[in-house]
Design a protein around this motif. Structure first.
Motif, PDB file in Angstrom:
ATOM      1  N   ALA A  85     -13.499  20.621  -1.836  1.00  0.00           N
ATOM      2  CA  ALA A  85     -14.901  20.912  -0.961  1.00  0.00           C
ATOM      3  C   ALA A  85     -14.913  20.142   0.157  1.00  0.00           C
ATOM      4  CB  ALA A  85     -16.004  20.558  -2.008  1.00  0.00           C
ATOM      5  N   PHE A  86     -14.502  18.784   0.027  1.00  0.00           N
ATOM      6  CA  PHE A  86     -14.745  17.844   0.977  1.00  0.00           C
ATOM      7  C   PHE A  86     -13.642  18.105   2.230  1.00  0.00           C
ATOM      8  CE2 PHE A  86     -17.694  15.798  -1.817  1.00  0.00           C
ATOM      9  CZ  PHE A  86     -18.804  15.638  -0.496  1.00  0.00           C
ATOM     10  N   TRP A  87     -12.513  18.420   2.016  1.00  0.00           N
ATOM     11  CA  TRP A  87     -11.317  18.757   2.718  1.00  0.00           C
ATOM     12  C   TRP A  87     -11.731  20.113   3.535  1.00  0.00           C
ATOM     13  CZ3 TRP A  87      -5.774  17.589   2.867  1.00  0.00           C
ATOM     14  CH2 TRP A  87      -4.871  18.638   3.252  1.00  0.00           C
ATOM     15  N   LEU A  88     -12.040  21.211   2.748  1.00  0.00           N
ATOM     16  CA  LEU A  88     -12.718  22.321   3.556  1.00  0.00           C
ATOM     17  C   LEU A  88     -13.544  22.096   4.733  1.00  0.00           C
ATOM     18  CD1 LEU A  88     -12.665  24.896   0.717  1.00  0.00           C
ATOM     19  CD2 LEU A  88     -11.083  24.727   2.446  1.00  0.00           C
ATOM     20  N   MET A  89     -14.582  20.965   4.356  1.00  0.00           N
ATOM     21  CA  MET A  89     -15.601  20.513   5.199  1.00  0.00           C
ATOM     22  C   MET A  89     -14.948  19.934   6.423  1.00  0.00           C
ATOM     23  SD  MET A  89     -18.383  18.905   2.651  1.00  0.00           S
ATOM     24  CE  MET A  89     -18.867  19.696   1.204  1.00  0.00           C
ATOM     25  N   GLU A  90     -13.999  19.194   6.154  1.00  0.00           N
ATOM     26  CA  GLU A  90     -13.419  18.809   7.440  1.00  0.00           C
ATOM     27  C   GLU A  90     -12.563  19.678   8.296  1.00  0.00           C
ATOM     28  OE1 GLU A  90     -10.987  15.429   5.803  1.00  0.00           O
ATOM     29  OE2 GLU A  90     -12.592  14.184   6.291  1.00  0.00           O
ATOM     30  N   GLU A  91     -12.016  20.608   7.465  1.00  0.00           N
ATOM     31  CA  GLU A  91     -11.164  21.545   8.123  1.00  0.00           C
ATOM     32  C   GLU A  91     -12.114  22.584   9.145  1.00  0.00           C
ATOM     33  OE1 GLU A  91      -7.752  22.562   7.939  1.00  0.00           O
ATOM     34  OE2 GLU A  91      -7.905  20.489   7.887  1.00  0.00           O
ATOM     35  N   HIS A  92     -13.562  22.826   8.668  1.00  0.00           N
ATOM     36  CA  HIS A  92     -14.156  23.429   9.341  1.00  0.00           C
ATOM     37  C   HIS A  92     -15.074  22.990  10.068  1.00  0.00           C
ATOM     38  CE1 HIS A  92     -12.602  26.467   6.392  1.00  0.00           C
ATOM     39  NE2 HIS A  92     -12.783  27.302   6.942  1.00  0.00           N
ATOM     40  N   ASP A  93     -14.885  21.704  10.468  1.00  0.00           N
ATOM     41  CA  ASP A  93     -15.647  20.803  11.279  1.00  0.00           C
ATOM     42  C   ASP A  93     -16.978  20.564  10.919  1.00  0.00           C
ATOM     43  OD1 ASP A  93     -13.346  20.283  13.306  1.00  0.00           O
ATOM     44  OD2 ASP A  93     -13.850  22.654  14.046  1.00  0.00           O
TER      45      ASP A  93
ATOM     46  N   ILE B 172     -18.751  15.652   6.808  1.00  0.00           N
ATOM     47  CA  ILE B 172     -18.863  15.556   5.369  1.00  0.00           C
ATOM     48  C   ILE B 172     -20.012  14.745   4.898  1.00  0.00           C
ATOM     49  CG2 ILE B 172     -16.493  15.799   5.029  1.00  0.00           C
ATOM     50  CD1 ILE B 172     -15.954  12.836   4.570  1.00  0.00           C
ATOM     51  N   ALA B 173     -20.539  13.762   5.811  1.00  0.00           N
ATOM     52  CA  ALA B 173     -21.685  12.871   5.634  1.00  0.00           C
ATOM     53  C   ALA B 173     -23.115  13.911   5.324  1.00  0.00           C
ATOM     54  CB  ALA B 173     -22.135  11.979   6.817  1.00  0.00           C
TER      55      ALA B 173
END
Length: 461
Positions: free
Chosen positions: A185-193, A196-197
């Motif tokens: 989930a947090f990987w995908l957040m970073e990938e989609h800009d 994560i905070a």
């Protein structure tokens, strides 16, 4: 005589070739950092491990032969089509008899993830069911299965077509929570800009190992051969893992954030936060105390090395992967209290001897603005140099200055503050993304809990 002739003829005929792993069909999905597509190429620790198994067993296959399907379709195929291998698959009691298993590959933690501004707090799944929370799930995913097993009402569960669509549902507040693997989930957040905070894990609902799941009628010899290859690679230390192997955290004498105690252990505010985050995330790291210039150089040049507490500056930004923040960092100029030094800005320090230490960001910023810097090898030396009259002023972090002045029993005068920054763990880009993502999520959880406790204390007072 006829029997002997038949027996002799059988000896002359070639023996049938034994079945190989190339007779199996391998299926994966989008589940980074374990398995995912980067462009048209499959990547991830599970993909790389499988390729090593192919090499170990002389199997004429590569990642190009792996099928890439949506999870629900891949899962159904692995259940119904003999000779199918699905990965990365969480091994659970419910699934145990449905497949044969090769692994483990890695450990995955499934959590309920919320937007941080939702202020959702859950202590158990009972809290989930007594509320009216809407939860995004993916059909046949372990998150969905865990919630079904816990008898969470079906009207609380909202099916998403994929992990990306589930993330968008959460981001756009169409659901309150998302049940999914935390790393992914947090990987995908970073990938989609997505910052994560802005998200947080509020409850862990599963912690299990990931495996290659083989159709239950698969030839047991093939299963054993695949497992033996994986075991041999692991025993020889030739396998990476999703969270890295020997990650080293370098630090320096920079109290109160990081320093060495009289007993020889590494302590400090940043150190304690990192140790707590490592424990929370089931990660490990080796801590080392070095001179700052060497500590940051190693993190920039050596694989699987990080350094803290590091000011995140534009000059340093592209060289590292960043985890944090670990704490606030206010830079100021100081003199001895009775030195008679007057200055209200960096420009007014240009005619003075100003102390800093090698590769320190505060000193580098002052130097770029024309301040002549007298460089020491370590921060603590600047206290002695002020006392000895070797420097007129000192640029450093305000908390560090107060700590070292108290330690040396001298009185400083703060001349002015010239910069606010945050302190981070700066990692060599080789540190696995899964390691970084999981550690960042753990720090976010600890920070959120600390903030909640602080607000509670303020209310109570």
């Amino acid at each position: 005589m006829r029997k002997w002739l038949l027996f002799a003829l059988c000896l002359l005929l070639p023996a049938p070739a034994s079945a190989g792993l190339d007779e199996l069909t391998f299926i994966t999905e989008e589940y980074p950092p374990y398995n995912y597509k980067h462009g048209e190429r499959l990547e991830g620790v599970s993909i790389e491990t499988l390729e090593r198994i192919f090499e170990e067993t002389a199997t004429p296959l590569s990642r190009d032969d792996i099928l890439y399907l949506p999870w629900a379709r891949g899962y159904e195929t692995a259940l119904t089509d003999p000779g199918t291998v699905l990965f990365s698959t969480t091994r659970t009691e419910q699934r145990e008899s449905l497949f044969q298993w090769v692994g483990p590959i890695a450990t995955d933690r499934v959590t309920l993830i919320a937007r941080r501004d939702s202020d959702i707090e859950l202590d158990s799944l009972d809290d989930l069911m007594t509320g009216t929370y809407r939860v995004a799930v993916i059909r046949e995913d372990i998150g969905a299965q865990r919630l079904h097993e816990a008898k969470v009402p079906s009207d609380q569960l909202h099916l998403a077509m994929s992990n990306v669509s589930a993330l968008k549902m959460l981001e756009r507040a169409r659901v309150d929570l998302w049940a999914y693997g935390e790393d992914v989930a947090f990987w995908l957040m970073e990938e989609h800009d997505l910052p994560i905070a802005d998200f947080m894990s509020v409850l862990t609902i599963s912690k299990s190992d990931l495996y290659y799941a083989l159709h239950r009628d698969t030839d047991p010899d093939l299963v054993a051969r695949m497992q033996a290859a994986l075991d041999a690679l692991r025993q020889r230390g030739e396998l990476g893992n999703a969270h890295g192997t020997e990650v080293t955290f370098n630090t320096e004498e920079y109290p109160p954030y990081n320093y060495q105690t009289i007993e020889g252990t590494i302590d400090g505010e940043s150190t304690r936060l990192l140790r707590a985050a490592l424990e929370s995330a089931d990660l490990t790291a080796r801590f080392r105390l070095l001179p700052w210039a060497r500590a940051i150089a190693e993190a920039q040049l050596r694989e699987n090395h990080c350094v803290y507490s590091t000011a995140r500056t534009p000059e340093r930004e592209p060289h590292f992967t960043w985890v944090g923040p670990l704490g606030a960092n206010e830079w100021a100029a100081f003199s001895l209290a009775d030195a008679g030094v007057e200055a209200d800005s960096l420009d007014e320090l240009s005619s003075l001897r100003v102390g800093s230490f090698r590769e320190d960001a505060a000193g580098q910023l002052a130097e770029r603005q024309g301040v002549p810097i007298v460089t020491a090898s370590a921060e603590r030396e600047n206290i002695a140099r002020l006392q000895a009259g070797l420097i007129d002023a000192w640029v450093t972090n305000t908390q560090t200055a107060q700590y070292l002045a108290s330690e040396a029993d001298i009185e400083l005068r703060q001349l002015f503050v010239f910069h606010d920054a945050q302190l981070y763990l700066a990692c060599h880009p080789s540190v696995p993304d899964a390691y970084v993502t999981r550690l960042q999520a753990a720090i976010d959880r600890l920070r959120a809990a600390e903030s909640i406790q602080l607000e509670s204390r303020v209310v109570d007072s």
